[in-house]
Design a protein around this motif. Sequence first.
Motif, PDB file in Angstrom:
ATOM      1  N   ASN A  51      23.832 115.207   1.879  1.00 35.74           N
ATOM      2  CA  ASN A  51      24.886 114.788   0.967  1.00 35.74           C
ATOM      3  C   ASN A  51      24.285 114.770  -0.434  1.00 35.74           C
ATOM      4  N   THR A  52      24.916 115.430  -1.386  1.00 34.00           N
ATOM      5  CA  THR A  52      24.296 115.618  -2.701  1.00 34.00           C
ATOM      6  C   THR A  52      24.865 114.726  -3.806  1.00 34.00           C
ATOM      7  N   LEU A  53      25.712 113.771  -3.454  1.00 34.61           N
ATOM      8  CA  LEU A  53      26.331 112.938  -4.496  1.00 34.61           C
ATOM      9  C   LEU A  53      25.282 112.173  -5.305  1.00 34.61           C
ATOM     10  N   LYS A  54      24.324 111.550  -4.636  1.00 30.86           N
ATOM     11  CA  LYS A  54      23.301 110.788  -5.361  1.00 30.86           C
ATOM     12  C   LYS A  54      22.476 111.696  -6.268  1.00 30.86           C
ATOM     13  N   ALA A  55      22.167 112.878  -5.781  1.00 25.26           N
ATOM     14  CA  ALA A  55      21.405 113.833  -6.595  1.00 25.26           C
ATOM     15  C   ALA A  55      22.176 114.204  -7.853  1.00 25.26           C
ATOM     16  N   HIS A  56      23.469 114.440  -7.709  1.00 23.29           N
ATOM     17  CA  HIS A  56      24.297 114.777  -8.865  1.00 23.29           C
ATOM     18  C   HIS A  56      24.404 113.597  -9.833  1.00 23.29           C
ATOM     19  N   ARG A  57      24.546 112.403  -9.298  1.00 18.13           N
ATOM     20  CA  ARG A  57      24.652 111.222 -10.160  1.00 18.13           C
ATOM     21  C   ARG A  57      23.355 111.002 -10.943  1.00 18.13           C
ATOM     22  N   LEU A  58      22.224 111.197 -10.269  1.00 18.96           N
ATOM     23  CA  LEU A  58      20.937 111.039 -10.953  1.00 18.96           C
ATOM     24  C   LEU A  58      20.751 112.089 -12.047  1.00 18.96           C
ATOM     25  N   THR A  59      21.251 113.290 -11.800  1.00 22.85           N
ATOM     26  CA  THR A  59      21.137 114.341 -12.816  1.00 22.85           C
ATOM     27  C   THR A  59      21.948 113.990 -14.053  1.00 22.85           C
ATOM     28  N   LYS A  60      23.127 113.414 -13.853  1.00 18.43           N
ATOM     29  CA  LYS A  60      23.941 112.963 -14.987  1.00 18.43           C
ATOM     30  C   LYS A  60      23.188 111.900 -15.784  1.00 18.43           C
ATOM     31  N   TRP A  61      22.574 110.985 -15.070  1.00 16.78           N
ATOM     32  CA  TRP A  61      21.783 109.933 -15.729  1.00 16.78           C
ATOM     33  C   TRP A  61      20.600 110.544 -16.479  1.00 16.78           C
ATOM     34  N   ALA A  62      19.896 111.466 -15.848  1.00 20.48           N
ATOM     35  CA  ALA A  62      18.714 112.088 -16.454  1.00 20.48           C
ATOM     36  C   ALA A  62      19.062 112.861 -17.717  1.00 20.48           C
ATOM     37  N   ALA A  63      20.265 113.412 -17.773  1.00 17.81           N
ATOM     38  CA  ALA A  63      20.681 114.194 -18.941  1.00 17.81           C
ATOM     39  C   ALA A  63      20.684 113.352 -20.217  1.00 17.81           C
ATOM     40  N   GLN A  64      20.865 112.046 -20.065  1.00 21.73           N
ATOM     41  CA  GLN A  64      20.851 111.165 -21.231  1.00 21.73           C
ATOM     42  C   GLN A  64      19.483 111.139 -21.903  1.00 21.73           C
ATOM     43  N   TYR A  65      18.467 111.486 -21.135  1.00 22.32           N
ATOM     44  CA  TYR A  65      17.094 111.476 -21.638  1.00 22.32           C
ATOM     45  C   TYR A  65      16.541 112.895 -21.778  1.00 22.32           C
ATOM     46  N   ALA A 110      14.293 107.607  -1.092  1.00 24.16           N
ATOM     47  CA  ALA A 110      12.855 107.677  -1.357  1.00 24.16           C
ATOM     48  C   ALA A 110      12.456 109.040  -1.906  1.00 24.16           C
ATOM     49  N   VAL A 111      13.048 110.087  -1.370  1.00 27.88           N
ATOM     50  CA  VAL A 111      12.738 111.451  -1.835  1.00 27.88           C
ATOM     51  C   VAL A 111      13.229 111.639  -3.263  1.00 27.88           C
ATOM     52  N   LEU A 112      14.447 111.201  -3.535  1.00 24.76           N
ATOM     53  CA  LEU A 112      15.002 111.341  -4.884  1.00 24.76           C
ATOM     54  C   LEU A 112      14.176 110.560  -5.906  1.00 24.76           C
ATOM     55  N   LEU A 113      13.744 109.371  -5.541  1.00 26.92           N
ATOM     56  CA  LEU A 113      12.940 108.563  -6.473  1.00 26.92           C
ATOM     57  C   LEU A 113      11.590 109.220  -6.739  1.00 26.92           C
ATOM     58  N   ALA A 114      11.022 109.849  -5.731  1.00 27.52           N
ATOM     59  CA  ALA A 114       9.756 110.565  -5.925  1.00 27.52           C
ATOM     60  C   ALA A 114       9.938 111.747  -6.869  1.00 27.52           C
ATOM     61  N   ILE A 115      11.068 112.421  -6.751  1.00 27.54           N
ATOM     62  CA  ILE A 115      11.354 113.557  -7.640  1.00 27.54           C
ATOM     63  C   ILE A 115      11.583 113.059  -9.063  1.00 27.54           C
ATOM     64  N   VAL A 116      12.288 111.951  -9.187  1.00 28.05           N
ATOM     65  CA  VAL A 116      12.510 111.339 -10.507  1.00 28.05           C
ATOM     66  C   VAL A 116      11.183 111.033 -11.183  1.00 28.05           C
ATOM     67  N   LYS A 117      10.262 110.453 -10.423  1.00 28.92           N
ATOM     68  CA  LYS A 117       8.937 110.138 -10.968  1.00 28.92           C
ATOM     69  C   LYS A 117       8.199 111.402 -11.378  1.00 28.92           C
ATOM     70  N   GLU A 118       8.355 112.448 -10.582  1.00 27.83           N
ATOM     71  CA  GLU A 118       7.698 113.732 -10.837  1.00 27.83           C
ATOM     72  C   GLU A 118       8.078 114.314 -12.199  1.00 27.83           C
ATOM     73  N   VAL A 119       9.330 114.113 -12.625  1.00 28.52           N
ATOM     74  CA  VAL A 119       9.772 114.671 -13.911  1.00 28.52           C
ATOM     75  C   VAL A 119       9.610 113.684 -15.058  1.00 28.52           C
ATOM     76  N   GLY A 120       8.984 112.534 -14.777  1.00 31.77           N
ATOM     77  CA  GLY A 120       8.652 111.593 -15.849  1.00 31.77           C
ATOM     78  C   GLY A 120       9.727 110.591 -16.194  1.00 31.77           C
ATOM     79  N   LEU A 121      10.623 110.303 -15.258  1.00 27.52           N
ATOM     80  CA  LEU A 121      11.677 109.321 -15.500  1.00 27.52           C
ATOM     81  C   LEU A 121      11.343 108.001 -14.816  1.00 27.52           C
ATOM     82  N   ASP A 122      11.991 106.940 -15.264  1.00 32.03           N
ATOM     83  CA  ASP A 122      11.754 105.589 -14.768  1.00 32.03           C
ATOM     84  C   ASP A 122      12.368 105.418 -13.374  1.00 32.03           C
ATOM     85  N   THR A 123      11.526 105.176 -12.375  1.00 31.99           N
ATOM     86  CA  THR A 123      12.029 105.059 -11.008  1.00 31.99           C
ATOM     87  C   THR A 123      12.833 103.773 -10.799  1.00 31.99           C
ATOM     88  N   ALA A 124      12.476 102.709 -11.515  1.00 33.29           N
ATOM     89  CA  ALA A 124      13.230 101.455 -11.378  1.00 33.29           C
ATOM     90  C   ALA A 124      14.655 101.635 -11.889  1.00 33.29           C
TER      91      ALA A 124
END
Length: 232
Positions: A96-110, A135-149
Amino acid sequence: MKIEVWSDYVCPFCYIGKKQLEMAIQETGIKDVEVEYKSYMLDPNTPEDSSVHVYDSLAKKYQTSVDQAKNMTSSVVARAQEVGLAYDFTNLMEENTLKAHRLTKWAAQYNKGQALTEAILHAHFIKGQRIGQDAVLLAIVKEVGLDTAAAQQIITTDAFTEEVHADIAESRELGVQGVPFFVIDRKYGISGAQPAEVFEQTLRKVANEKASSLQMQGDGSAACDDEKCDLS
């Protein structure tokens, strides 16, 4: 020039099309190109905890055997190799890709939207990671330099859900029936991971012309819609 790209993280042609677009931009040498990735969900009803392998999913969808489903992906693997992507379907699961899409929208702000898009696609198709899991999405977020919290806060709420649905609604208004779907300056549309020359020719057209309405380029193949992927 602005290029809007509707895609989903489980669409094999979307990653291929992304690379073809990037190669075309480089080949044409056109400057000042803004690329915006927009959300599209091929199967929003996929359970977040799905344990169904992609081969099993394809076999069910196309009413064929698992072995035949494996053979169906071979042409996609070959297409991916042409643009430097080593697809591996061995461990690929439904997601299910909804969380991935939502995180991408958030990441675009930065200004990290594209980096996260690339990282999620790579994690799914190259590494076979479970991109529907927190857990996988948070690891990817960290990989691109974004705040995991901060990302965790996005995941555990419905933040950016409306934005994702707005993208999907906009795609319907444009008549998008499959992804990837590229809209260039709202003048030309390209459906599917078309040959490199289609992207290059269209980019040059937009750079030198003015079109009054959206004009389709290519034959619409190499795309995924809500029912199936063109795996032939």
